[in-house]
Design an enzyme around this catalytic site. Structure first.
Site, PDB file in Angstrom:
ATOM      1  N   GLU A 151       0.799  -1.152  -0.036  1.00  0.00           N
ATOM      2  CA  GLU A 151       0.141   0.008  -0.147  1.00  0.00           C
ATOM      3  C   GLU A 151       0.767   1.359  -0.013  1.00  0.00           C
ATOM      4  OE1 GLU A 151      -3.138   0.149   2.705  1.00  0.00           O
ATOM      5  OE2 GLU A 151      -3.995  -1.820   1.902  1.00  0.00           O
ATOM      6  N   GLU A 253      -5.402  -9.045   1.414  1.00  0.00           N
ATOM      7  CA  GLU A 253      -6.092  -8.906   2.497  1.00  0.00           C
ATOM      8  C   GLU A 253      -7.556  -9.136   2.057  1.00  0.00           C
ATOM      9  OE1 GLU A 253      -5.350  -4.940   4.166  1.00  0.00           O
ATOM     10  OE2 GLU A 253      -2.958  -5.408   4.713  1.00  0.00           O
TER      11      GLU A 253
END
Ligand SMILES: *[C@@H]1O[C@H](CO)[C@@H](O)[C@H](O)[C@H]1NC(C)=O
Ligand SMILES: *[C@@H]1O[C@H](CO)[C@@H](O)[C@H](O)[C@H]1NC(C)=O
Ligand SMILES: *[C@@H]1O[C@H](CO)[C@@H](O)[C@H](O)[C@H]1NC(C)=O
Ligand SMILES: *[C@@H]1O[C@H](CO)[C@@H](O)[C@H](O)[C@H]1NC(C)=O
Ligand SMILES: *[C@@H]1O[C@H](CO)[C@@H](O)[C@H](O)[C@H]1NC(C)=O
Ligand SMILES: *[C@@H]1O[C@H](CO)[C@@H](O)[C@H](O)[C@H]1NC(C)=O
Ligand SMILES: *[C@@H]1O[C@H](CO)[C@@H](O)[C@H](O)[C@H]1NC(C)=O
Length: 445
Positions: A151, A253
């Protein structure tokens, strides 16, 4: 003779080594059987970023949790940060014995690409430390892959950091080759930023230099909330959007928690032929209950208490088989085209000159969690970048929550929501021990 062999398996004196998983087209394959491999995983970092601990360096910790991984029916865990000064052999062997692979983020909070000053953070010390992590894990055949970053791009305004992600991927791949290690896949774990998700994925997988392309792509995706569906969640759009992407993709995720207790109905879609031509499974965020309230189990010292989410996930995984056959993967897709309309240079930065020695001579000892390779960089938070992440100027932290549904972070202040979760169907670690004792006793006769 036969009994002695079985006994030696039981006491773990013959450490199992799992067949390596390779990347073939846009799929993962078991390199011994050639069968397609779908990730059935959880994200694993007890303590999270607020109490950063290497769970694979403490055999008491990994031994406490591995029985639960097995009980859930997992074949993979993802760990966000490890301490490359410590030994991981016991935990890695125990994972292999349990049939479990590892996806490892090689960065740590102090050693990662900075969103506010990427060029400064991409330095020789940074590379030395992540290469030392590669050295510490490359020998284990149950390392499924490395993530070069998590990220880093969590907002369209920081898309300009992308060339540094690509440079890090390239350097890791070059290092693995230079050290003559197995060809371990290197990838990136992307936040689900709608406005740039496809552009970034394509950029990381573009260009003539195959070394500067990712081998796999994880996406952190919280779009399936409650009783959603393949179309309602937007999964169907994503399958369409990424179809033809030439390397394996998976959910690094998943598990939206905005609708309370999670039933994990998405599992039935993830491991179906609706998804399998593009996606190779995924990892649930996350094993342990932390402040962000995504846990499957509550940990208190040596004791582990499964929460309701745990039982729901276990039964969904158990009632959902992998697709038969190839699942529709392809070896004929081409790398993506590089963008032509970005308002900054897409040229991949050169490797810092001071890092050349690591390719030639190895990285030497790492600096573990103490490493602060961006110490002298401008790490001021970018006000627009992230309002939630604790260490938002640092891209790859254990529970970077910037792209999770916002209501989840607010629930961290209400401990009641987590404590009210029931503890049904607890698995007692003692049960495993008893079974072990009984089997041993039988075999010793
Ligand atoms: C991966 O392993 C399978 C099974 O051994 C093999 O058929 C395939 O060619 C391998 N792929 C690559 C890229 O090495
Ligand atoms: C941090 O993690 C360590 C190792 O798991 C544990 O012993 C300690 O109690 C934790 N500290 C806090 C404040 O939770
Ligand atoms: C990046 O940093 C290096 C090393 O400090 C420097 O030589 C180079 O000019 C910088 N590049 C950019 C685009 O700022
Ligand atoms: C990996 O294997 C090589 C060759 O056997 C050995 O020299 C090296 O020390 C091993 N590395 C680790 C971290 O165990
Ligand atoms: C480039 O585009 C992004 C996204 O539209 C924008 O946030 C940024 O300010 C632009 N940068 C420049 C230098 O124009
Ligand atoms: C990539 O290779 C093709 C074919 O060799 C060539 O036409 C193209 O210009 C190259 N692109 C870049 C960015 O180097
Ligand atoms: C479900 O559990 C049973 C009993 O433990 C096991 O035999 C079976 O393989 C599991 N199925 C899946 C899809 O994990």
């Amino acid at each position: 003779m036969k009994y002695a062999f079985l006994l030696s398996l039981l006491v773990g004196s013959t450490a199992a080594s799992l067949p390596a998983i390779n990347v073939t087209g846009n799929a993962f394959l078991n390199s011994e059987t050639g069968e397609r491999f779908y990730i059935r995983g959880v994200d694993y970092q007890p303590g999270g970023s607020s109490n950063l601990t290497d769970p694979l360096a403490d055999v008491d910790v990994c031994s406490r949790d591995i029985p639960y991984f097995k009980d859930l029916g997992l074949n993979t865990i993802r760990v966000y940060s490890v301490d490359n000064t410590l030994s991981h052999s016991e935990c890695m062997e125990k994972l292999a014995d349990a049939g479990i692979y590892l996806i490892l983020d090689v960065t740590t909070p102090g050693t990662s690409i900075s969103r506010s000053d990427p060029n400064c953070s991409y330095n020789a010390d940074f590379l030395q430390n992540i290469f030392a992590t590669v050295d510490a894990f490359a020998n284990y055949t149950n390392v499924l892959g490395f993530f070069a970053g998590n990220e880093v791009v969590n907002n369209e305004d920081v898309l300009f950091t992308a060339p540094y992600i690509k440079a890090t991927v390239r350097d890791l791949k070059k290092y693995i080759k230079a050290r003559d290690y197995r060809q371990i896949p290197v990838g990136y774990s992307a936040a689900d930023v709608a406005s740039v998700r496809l552009e970034l994925a394509e950029y990381l997988n573009c260009g003539n230099d195959s070394t500067a392309r990712i081998d796999m792509l994880g996406i952190n995706d919280y779009s399936w909330c409650g009783h959603s569906s393949f179309t309602q969640s937007g999964y169907s759009e994503k399958v369409k959007m990424y179809s033809g992407f030439s390397v394996p993709m998976f959910l690094s995720e998943y598990g939206c928690n905005t609708q309370g207790t999670r039933e994990f109905t998405e599992v039935a879609s993830i491991y179906s032929t609706q998804m399998s031509s593009v996606f190779s499974g995924g990892l649930v965020y996350e094993y342990s209950q932390e402040d962000s309230d995504y846990g499957l189990v509550k940990i208190d010292g040596d004791s582990v208490s499964p929460l309701e989410d745990y039982n729901n996930l276990r039964s969904m995984l158990n009632s959902t088989s992998d697709p038969q056959g190839t699942g529709g993967y392809s070896t004929s897709y081409k790398p993506s085209k590089c963008p032509t309309d970005w308002n900054f240079t897409i040229t991949v930065p050169d490797t810092p000159e001071d890092a050349q020695t690591y390719f030639d001579n190895g990285a030497g000892a790492g600096y573990g969690f103490e490493a602060e390779t961006q110490e002298s960089c401008d790490n001021d938070d970018l006000s627009s970048v992230s309002s939630q992440s604790v260490t938002s100027a640092v891209s790859s932290t254990a529970s970077s929550s910037s792209t999770k549904p916002s209501s989840s972070s607010s629930s961290s202040s209400t401990t009641s929501s987590s404590s009210s979760k029931g503890v049904g169907g607890q698995v007692q670690a003692g049960t495993f021990f008893s079974v072990f004792m009984i089997l041993s006793a039988l075999l010793i006769q």
